[in-house]
Design an enzyme around this catalytic site. Structure first.
Site, mmCIF file in Angstrom:
data_model
loop_
_atom_site.group_PDB
_atom_site.id
_atom_site.type_symbol
_atom_site.label_atom_id
_atom_site.label_comp_id
_atom_site.label_asym_id
_atom_site.label_seq_id
_atom_site.Cartn_x
_atom_site.Cartn_y
_atom_site.Cartn_z
ATOM 1 N N CYS A 158 0.837 -1.199 0.000
ATOM 2 C CA CYS A 158 0.000 0.000 0.000
ATOM 3 C C CYS A 158 0.875 1.253 0.000
ATOM 4 O O CYS A 158 1.642 1.483 0.935
ATOM 5 C CB CYS A 158 -0.900 -0.035 1.236
ATOM 6 S SG CYS A 158 -1.724 1.505 1.627
ATOM 7 N N CYS A 161 0.308 3.552 2.902
ATOM 8 C CA CYS A 161 0.814 2.956 4.151
ATOM 9 C C CYS A 161 2.293 3.259 4.346
ATOM 10 O O CYS A 161 2.756 3.463 5.467
ATOM 11 C CB CYS A 161 0.598 1.447 4.141
ATOM 12 S SG CYS A 161 -1.137 0.951 4.041
#
Length: 235
Positions: A158, A161
């Site tokens: 991600c 992230c």
């Protein structure tokens, strides 16, 4: 006066165009509950995982097949007269795929809002190859033995992230042992993420004080500022 009227008309046109574009990009987004319900209504649901093969191999929604828009042969593997269910890590790749499907004549396409992060985060089951990671018992022990615990839930694949990590490092330096930071990844601890039943998308931050949730946040917008505020109130 004429220039003013032209400016107003142009502004209205631009606003309408942007709104239409936004509607086009989001009209197929549905919640976990709706996505799951519509899948259950199909005898042989067409579920598409639009992530990379590497991601798919590690975890995916049961019954899904791994396809990407760049694979021109995907059209041959799907029935355009039946609903298609698409997801990715969040909404990026799945929305792109849905638009591509629509341009090729697929009339009923559903995109999982929040992606597999939302699916697992709301307690839905997935196929996973995970063999390690934090258990719920481990997690509860961490909460019991630390006054303040900041939990970062996400995935190594991600992009958003990854942007959380520098913020966490800064907080470690600023708070030291007063703040326990726990990073939970989908690839290692899907069962724990599911058991929390809080995550709506990746990344997702949860702050616990003496085992009780005092703050939750999805996404990275103004992350450091809101975390500083939450920690100041909890200390």
């Amino acid at each position: 006066m004429i220039k003013t009227l032209k400016f107003i008309v142009l502004s209205l046109v631009l606003t309408t165009t942007l709104a239409q574009k936004s509607d086009t990009e989001t009209k197929n987004l549905v919640s976990v509950a709706i996505f799951a319900s519509k899948i259950q209504q199909q005898a042989k649901p067409q579920i598409i995982d639009a992530r990379s093969a590497e991601e798919f191999t590690q975890n995916h929604i049961n019954g899904a097949i791994n396809l990407i828009p760049q694979d021109a042969s995907f059209i041959e593997k799907l029935n355009p007269s039946q609903p298609v269910f698409v997801y990715s890590i969040a909404n990026g790749r799945s929305v792109v795929f849905a638009k591509d499907l629509a341009s090729k004549g697929f009339k009923e396409v559903y995109v999982l809002d929040g992606g597999i992060g939302a699916w697992v985060g709301q307690g839905k089951t997935v196929f996973t190859t995970a063999k390690k990671g934090l258990t719920l018992n481990d997690f509860n022990n961490i909460l019991a033995s630390n006054k303040l615990v900041l939990v970062d839930v996400g995935s190594r694949y991600c992009g958003s992230c990854k942007k959380v990590k520098p913020v966490l490092e800064t907080l470690r330096k600023e708070h030291g042992d007063a703040l326990k930071i726990v990073e939970i990844e989908l690839e290692e601890s899907p069962q724990l993420i599911a058991s929390l039943k809080k995550v709506t998308s990746f990344p997702y931050l949860i702050l616990y004080k003496q085992g009780k949730v005092t703050f939750e946040k999805s996404g990275i917008a103004e992350l450091k500022g809101v975390l500083d505020t939450a920690l100041a109130q909890a200390l």
